[in-house]
Design an enzyme around this catalytic site. Structure first.
Site, short mmCIF file in Angstrom:
data_model
loop_
_atom_site.label_atom_id
_atom_site.label_comp_id
_atom_site.label_asym_id
_atom_site.label_seq_id
_atom_site.Cartn_x
_atom_site.Cartn_y
_atom_site.Cartn_z
N GLU A 189 2.42 3.74 16.56
CA GLU A 189 3.65 3.08 16.49
C GLU A 189 4.21 2.22 17.49
O GLU A 189 5.02 2.47 18.26
CB GLU A 189 4.73 4.30 16.45
N GLU A 220 -0.98 10.23 11.09
CA GLU A 220 -0.34 10.93 10.85
C GLU A 220 0.81 10.67 9.31
O GLU A 220 1.19 9.85 8.64
CB GLU A 220 1.55 10.72 11.21
#
Ligand code: FCB
Length: 458
Positions: free
Chosen positions: A173, A372
């Site tokens: 991320e 995720e």
């Protein structure tokens, strides 16, 4: 295959060979902040700033996974997962960011990788899940190119040391590492900058590219390299043209700023317009795009919720909280679909649209892993909300697979309740409950449900 097996297969939503996994990250679970020569990270520093983390909590102890990892591997084996995504703590390997290698740090991950492979659990290693060595932050952090170069050296060191890792993820991320950390100040290092945050985003991508090159140079047979992006569709909060334009700016900031250079070898066309008042992009160098867009073996997608975006004048009355980063957009919470225990919107359709959108935009999209997806609440053992969330997001994933997107696996966030960044320990995402006073682990309803999904199909 027998007729019965074939029939069972037909009722399953996922193709044979689909990878089922769980994910964690180093700072969120390891604890043992001073063990075996580990140096401080930006999260050690940030979590000590008054007000930065709820209840003043830190990752000093977390789930004490550094000492209890055999038990956690056992929990995964009993769950039946085929893969485990975890991250390596850079400050365990280079306590000062560069220079001397701390062998004890490497040994910890060697033992973990060996134990996973012995259990038939495939390691997916993330090299950077936000715990930058504090020493590098003091030299400019991700604002400066030098950090990207140090990252590539660290990546090469870990890669050389860890045999038995087929899947390597450079970054987790980069949006959060750059914008949440350097523009919004909600994550470490807690900066509220404009140009610095955009420089951080760029240097993270450069670091990714340099690391990919180093890992390719010395690749062992069968190793694959990818990167993980968090993706959220940006939905206009109203039919007005202003909100449509705001959603497009949000989409640039969260998604396209990263997907375009990585997968499309270009900076988004609206970047200069949207960020023109913030930065002159002087951190870009010739050759960067070629480096950043080197082909990947897979893309990791983290998905939690879509963002509903509205046009908004910049309003932050508290000068201490003002950021130099203002693109005139704000997240709104429309009435409608339910929210998780943390108030996060639950819209599984957003995961489907993210996956099909990527495949439509990038004809050469590499295979995708959902690295995720998960549900936060206050920790109930009978976590039916989590079960529903996971079930509906798996159905959305299956629909994207049906639509032709090459999704190879799904990692639930997270194996354990853990240190949820600025929310501290109050927000819990685990399939397994952790009692932080005793470190006792207790599987929740969702753990038993996920075990059945893995064993029997869904
Ligand atoms: C993601 C992070 C992960 C975890 C989840 C809930 O943004 O990658 O570490 O905190 O959110």
């Amino acid at each position: 295959m027998t007729a019965v097996e074939a029939q069972a297969q037909e009722t399953r939503l996922f193709p044979p060979g689909f990878v089922w996994g769980v994910a964690t990250s180093s700072y969120q679970i390891e604890g043992a902040a001073d063990a075996d020569g580990r140096g401080p990270s930006i999260w050690d520093a940030f979590s000590r700033v008054p007000g930065a983390v709820a209840a003043g909590e830190t990752g000093d102890v977390a789930c004490d996974h550094y000492h209890r990892w055999p038990q956690d591997v056992e929990l995964m084996a009993r769950l039946g997962v085929g893969a485990y995504r975890f991250s390596v703590a850079w400050p365990r390997i280079f306590p000062q960011g560069d220079g001397r290698v701390e062998r004890r740090g490497l040994d910890f991950y060697r033992r973990l990788v060996d134990a996973l492979n012995e259990r038939g659990i495939t390691p997916f290693v993330t090299l950077y899940h936000w715990d930058l060595p504090q020493a590098l932050e003091e030299r400019g952090g991700w604002r400066v190119r030098e950090t990207a170069e140090r990252f590539a050296e660290y990546a090469a060191t870990v890669h050389e040391a860890l045999d038995g890792v087929p899947y390597w993820i450079t970054l987790n991320e980069p949006y959060c590492s750059s914008i949440t950390g350097y523009a919004e100040g909600r994550h470490a290092p807690g900066a509220r900058e404009g140009h610095g945050a955009l420089a951080a985003a760029h240097h993270l991508l450069v670091g990714h590219g340099l690391a990919v090159a180093r890992l390719r140079e010395n690749a062992r047979a069968g190793e694959r390299v990818g990167v993980t992006l968090n993706m959220s569709p940006a939905v206009p909060a109203s039919p007005s043209p202003e909100d449509a334009a705001a959603a497009r700016r949000m989409d640039l900031m969260v998604n396209r700023q990263f997907t375009e250079p990585l997968l499309g070898a270009a900076y988004p066309g609206d970047m200069a317009e949207v960020y023109g008042g913030i930065s002159d992009f002087s951190f870009r160098r010739d050759g960067d795009l070629a480096l950043i867009s080197a082909p990947l073996d897979f893309l990791g997608v983290n998905y939690y919720y879509p963002i509903h975006a509205a046009a908004a004048p910049y309003e932050q009355p508290d000068p201490a909280l003002r950021s130099a980063f203002d693109i005139g957009v704000r997240t709104v919470a429309p009435d409608g679909p339910p929210v998780s225990g943390l108030g996060w919107r639950i819209e599984p359709r957003g995961l489907h649209d993210t996956l099909t959108g990527l495949a439509a935009r990038y004809p050469d999209l590499p295979p995708v892993f959902i690295t995720e997806n998960g549900y936060g609440d206050d920790g109930a053992l009978d976590d039916t909300g989590r079960v529903e969330y996971l079930r509906d997001h798996l159905a959305a994933t299956a629909a994207a697979v049906d639509a032709g997107v090459d999704v190879r696996g799904y990692f639930c966030w997270s194996l354990l309740d853990n240190f949820e960044w600025a929310r501290g320990y109050a927000a819990r995402f685990g399939l397994v409950h952790v009692d932080y006073a005793t470190q006792e682990r207790t599987p929740k309803t969702s753990y038993h449900w996920y075990r059945e999904v893995i064993a029997e199909g869904i």
